[in-house]
Design a protein around this motif. Structure first.
Motif, PDB file in Angstrom:
ATOM      1  N   THR A  58      85.418 -48.995  48.508  1.00 36.10           N
ATOM      2  CA  THR A  58      85.355 -50.047  49.512  1.00 36.10           C
ATOM      3  C   THR A  58      84.024 -50.784  49.342  1.00 36.10           C
ATOM      4  OG1 THR A  58      85.577 -50.543  51.894  1.00 36.10           O
ATOM      5  CG2 THR A  58      84.387 -48.542  51.327  1.00 36.10           C
ATOM      6  N   GLN A  59      84.096 -52.113  49.390  1.00 44.40           N
ATOM      7  CA  GLN A  59      82.915 -52.931  49.119  1.00 44.40           C
ATOM      8  C   GLN A  59      82.046 -53.041  50.357  1.00 44.40           C
ATOM      9  OE1 GLN A  59      81.886 -54.721  46.165  1.00 44.40           O
ATOM     10  NE2 GLN A  59      80.026 -54.978  47.382  1.00 44.40           N
ATOM     11  N   VAL A  60      80.759 -52.805  50.188  1.00 41.12           N
ATOM     12  CA  VAL A  60      79.762 -53.041  51.239  1.00 41.12           C
ATOM     13  C   VAL A  60      78.788 -54.084  50.720  1.00 41.12           C
ATOM     14  CG1 VAL A  60      77.849 -52.038  52.539  1.00 41.12           C
ATOM     15  CG2 VAL A  60      79.979 -50.745  52.240  1.00 41.12           C
ATOM     16  N   THR A  61      78.645 -55.165  51.463  1.00 41.78           N
ATOM     17  CA  THR A  61      77.719 -56.226  51.089  1.00 41.78           C
ATOM     18  C   THR A  61      76.740 -56.441  52.232  1.00 41.78           C
ATOM     19  OG1 THR A  61      79.409 -57.305  49.739  1.00 41.78           O
ATOM     20  CG2 THR A  61      77.489 -58.627  50.358  1.00 41.78           C
ATOM     21  N   ALA A 119      76.353 -49.983  42.505  1.00 40.11           N
ATOM     22  CA  ALA A 119      75.905 -51.356  42.678  1.00 40.11           C
ATOM     23  C   ALA A 119      76.203 -52.160  41.415  1.00 40.11           C
ATOM     24  CB  ALA A 119      74.409 -51.372  42.977  1.00 40.11           C
ATOM     25  N   PRO A 120      76.278 -53.476  41.532  1.00 34.83           N
ATOM     26  CA  PRO A 120      76.547 -54.304  40.361  1.00 34.83           C
ATOM     27  C   PRO A 120      75.546 -54.052  39.237  1.00 34.83           C
ATOM     28  CG  PRO A 120      76.713 -55.606  42.354  1.00 34.83           C
ATOM     29  CD  PRO A 120      76.174 -54.271  42.766  1.00 34.83           C
ATOM     30  N   GLY A 121      76.050 -53.771  38.044  1.00 33.53           N
ATOM     31  CA  GLY A 121      75.190 -53.572  36.891  1.00 33.53           C
ATOM     32  C   GLY A 121      74.491 -52.237  36.841  1.00 33.53           C
ATOM     33  N   THR A 137      89.457 -36.596  57.803  1.00 34.88           N
ATOM     34  CA  THR A 137      88.718 -37.837  57.582  1.00 34.88           C
ATOM     35  C   THR A 137      87.221 -37.533  57.531  1.00 34.88           C
ATOM     36  OG1 THR A 137      90.398 -39.120  58.748  1.00 34.88           O
ATOM     37  CG2 THR A 137      88.268 -40.178  58.404  1.00 34.88           C
ATOM     38  N   VAL A 138      86.567 -38.051  56.518  1.00 34.08           N
ATOM     39  CA  VAL A 138      85.124 -37.913  56.379  1.00 34.08           C
ATOM     40  C   VAL A 138      84.504 -39.294  56.569  1.00 34.08           C
ATOM     41  CG1 VAL A 138      83.252 -37.369  54.766  1.00 34.08           C
ATOM     42  CG2 VAL A 138      85.277 -35.898  54.886  1.00 34.08           C
ATOM     43  N   TYR A 139      83.428 -39.322  57.321  1.00 35.66           N
ATOM     44  CA  TYR A 139      82.778 -40.581  57.651  1.00 35.66           C
ATOM     45  C   TYR A 139      81.400 -40.666  56.988  1.00 35.66           C
ATOM     46  CZ  TYR A 139      86.251 -40.333  61.358  1.00 35.66           C
ATOM     47  OH  TYR A 139      87.425 -40.217  62.062  1.00 35.66           O
ATOM     48  N   LEU A 140      80.985 -41.881  56.733  1.00 40.71           N
ATOM     49  CA  LEU A 140      79.609 -42.147  56.317  1.00 40.71           C
ATOM     50  C   LEU A 140      79.062 -43.221  57.243  1.00 40.71           C
ATOM     51  CD1 LEU A 140      77.398 -41.435  54.224  1.00 40.71           C
ATOM     52  CD2 LEU A 140      78.107 -43.492  52.976  1.00 40.71           C
ATOM     53  N   GLN A 141      78.217 -42.801  58.169  1.00 39.90           N
ATOM     54  CA  GLN A 141      77.561 -43.738  59.081  1.00 39.90           C
ATOM     55  C   GLN A 141      76.310 -44.263  58.393  1.00 39.90           C
ATOM     56  OE1 GLN A 141      78.467 -44.838  62.249  1.00 39.90           O
ATOM     57  NE2 GLN A 141      76.732 -46.249  62.003  1.00 39.90           N
ATOM     58  N   MET A 142      76.254 -45.571  58.247  1.00 43.77           N
ATOM     59  CA  MET A 142      75.135 -46.204  57.551  1.00 43.77           C
ATOM     60  C   MET A 142      74.397 -47.114  58.517  1.00 43.77           C
ATOM     61  SD  MET A 142      76.916 -47.060  53.888  1.00 43.77           S
ATOM     62  CE  MET A 142      77.963 -48.357  54.555  1.00 43.77           C
ATOM     63  N   ASN A 143      73.138 -46.823  58.745  1.00 43.67           N
ATOM     64  CA  ASN A 143      72.310 -47.603  59.663  1.00 43.67           C
ATOM     65  C   ASN A 143      71.170 -48.280  58.917  1.00 43.67           C
ATOM     66  OD1 ASN A 143      73.864 -46.624  61.850  1.00 43.67           O
ATOM     67  ND2 ASN A 143      72.555 -44.818  62.039  1.00 43.67           N
ATOM     68  N   ASP A 144      70.601 -49.308  59.556  1.00 42.00           N
ATOM     69  CA  ASP A 144      69.465 -50.034  58.975  1.00 42.00           C
ATOM     70  C   ASP A 144      69.754 -50.415  57.526  1.00 42.00           C
ATOM     71  OD1 ASP A 144      65.953 -49.349  58.275  1.00 42.00           O
ATOM     72  OD2 ASP A 144      66.973 -51.219  58.804  1.00 42.00           O
ATOM     73  N   LEU A 145      70.877 -51.041  57.325  1.00 41.65           N
ATOM     74  CA  LEU A 145      71.295 -51.385  55.963  1.00 41.65           C
ATOM     75  C   LEU A 145      70.367 -52.420  55.342  1.00 41.65           C
ATOM     76  CD1 LEU A 145      75.110 -51.282  56.564  1.00 41.65           C
ATOM     77  CD2 LEU A 145      73.907 -49.994  54.798  1.00 41.65           C
ATOM     78  N   LYS A 146      70.181 -52.276  54.047  1.00 36.95           N
ATOM     79  CA  LYS A 146      69.303 -53.152  53.279  1.00 36.95           C
ATOM     80  C   LYS A 146      70.110 -53.833  52.175  1.00 36.95           C
ATOM     81  CE  LYS A 146      65.685 -49.656  53.979  1.00 36.95           C
ATOM     82  NZ  LYS A 146      65.000 -50.382  55.078  1.00 36.95           N
ATOM     83  N   PRO A 147      69.638 -54.963  51.680  1.00 38.32           N
ATOM     84  CA  PRO A 147      70.376 -55.634  50.594  1.00 38.32           C
ATOM     85  C   PRO A 147      70.626 -54.718  49.391  1.00 38.32           C
ATOM     86  CG  PRO A 147      68.749 -57.121  51.515  1.00 38.32           C
ATOM     87  CD  PRO A 147      68.522 -55.790  52.166  1.00 38.32           C
ATOM     88  N   GLU A 148      69.713 -53.808  49.129  1.00 37.39           N
ATOM     89  CA  GLU A 148      69.890 -52.900  47.990  1.00 37.39           C
ATOM     90  C   GLU A 148      70.973 -51.848  48.226  1.00 37.39           C
ATOM     91  OE1 GLU A 148      67.030 -53.651  49.553  1.00 37.39           O
ATOM     92  OE2 GLU A 148      65.745 -51.869  49.789  1.00 37.39           O
ATOM     93  N   ASP A 149      71.507 -51.789  49.433  1.00 35.21           N
ATOM     94  CA  ASP A 149      72.637 -50.906  49.712  1.00 35.21           C
ATOM     95  C   ASP A 149      73.968 -51.545  49.315  1.00 35.21           C
ATOM     96  OD1 ASP A 149      70.953 -49.981  52.722  1.00 35.21           O
ATOM     97  OD2 ASP A 149      71.087 -48.788  50.874  1.00 35.21           O
ATOM     98  N   THR A 150      73.930 -52.800  48.908  1.00 29.60           N
ATOM     99  CA  THR A 150      75.144 -53.477  48.472  1.00 29.60           C
ATOM    100  C   THR A 150      75.740 -52.763  47.268  1.00 29.60           C
ATOM    101  OG1 THR A 150      74.438 -55.635  49.290  1.00 29.60           O
ATOM    102  CG2 THR A 150      76.060 -55.624  47.502  1.00 29.60           C
ATOM    103  N   ALA A 151      76.989 -52.367  47.392  1.00 26.16           N
ATOM    104  CA  ALA A 151      77.646 -51.588  46.341  1.00 26.16           C
ATOM    105  C   ALA A 151      79.101 -51.359  46.725  1.00 26.16           C
ATOM    106  CB  ALA A 151      76.961 -50.229  46.158  1.00 26.16           C
ATOM    107  N   VAL A 152      79.875 -50.867  45.770  1.00 28.23           N
ATOM    108  CA  VAL A 152      81.182 -50.313  46.079  1.00 28.23           C
ATOM    109  C   VAL A 152      80.971 -48.839  46.399  1.00 28.23           C
ATOM    110  CG1 VAL A 152      83.514 -49.839  45.259  1.00 28.23           C
ATOM    111  CG2 VAL A 152      82.352 -51.951  44.568  1.00 28.23           C
ATOM    112  N   TYR A 153      81.473 -48.427  47.541  1.00 27.69           N
ATOM    113  CA  TYR A 153      81.317 -47.053  47.993  1.00 27.69           C
ATOM    114  C   TYR A 153      82.617 -46.293  47.768  1.00 27.69           C
ATOM    115  CZ  TYR A 153      76.773 -48.052  50.005  1.00 27.69           C
ATOM    116  OH  TYR A 153      75.443 -48.381  50.174  1.00 27.69           O
TER     117      TYR A 153
END
Length: 120
Positions: free
Chosen positions: A114-117, A40-42, A78-94
């Motif tokens: 990859t950026q997730v916002t 995440a930023p910072g 290929t490996v997947y990351l399924q992300m559910n119920d995302l929250k603002p604090e999940d914002t980050a480069v993955y």
């Protein structure tokens, strides 16, 4: 040469879902692990989850294990990351990463991220 390419990031509203993909090529090791990390930023880089070649999974952060699921396709390319119920604090480069052996230790290979916002 091992290569990892992430995709699937983007902008999503809180409560939404995304599925990240990590396409892996060039493996020469029979025993390896692929992990997902985020930054995440910072903040420093944080481990999310990991999957071993035999399909066993590990969660590095208990706060995400109920919302994030790691999996791989049958070809194990290929490996997947399924992300559910995302929250603002999940914002980050993955990032996805790979290493020989299990899920703990130094990670030798990294994708470009990859950026997730998560924002309304």
């Amino acid at each position: 040469q091992l290569q990892l390419v992430e995709s699937g990031g983007g902008l999503v509203q809180p409560g939404g879902s995304l599925r990240l993909s990590c396409a892996a090529s060039g493996f020469t090791e029979g025993d390896y692990a692929i992990g997902w990390f985020r930054q995440a930023p910072g903040k420093g880089r944080e481990g999310v989850s990991c999957i071993k070649h035999d399909g066993a999974t590990n969660h590095f952060a208990s706060a995400m294990k109920d919302r994030f699921t790691i999996s791989e396709d049958n070809a194990k390319t290929t490996v997947y990351l399924q992300m559910n119920d995302l929250k603002p604090e999940d914002t980050a480069v993955y990032y996805c990463a790979a290493r020989s052996g299990g899920c703990y230790g130094s990670w030798n290979y990294w994708g470009q991220g990859t950026q997730v916002t998560v924002s309304s």
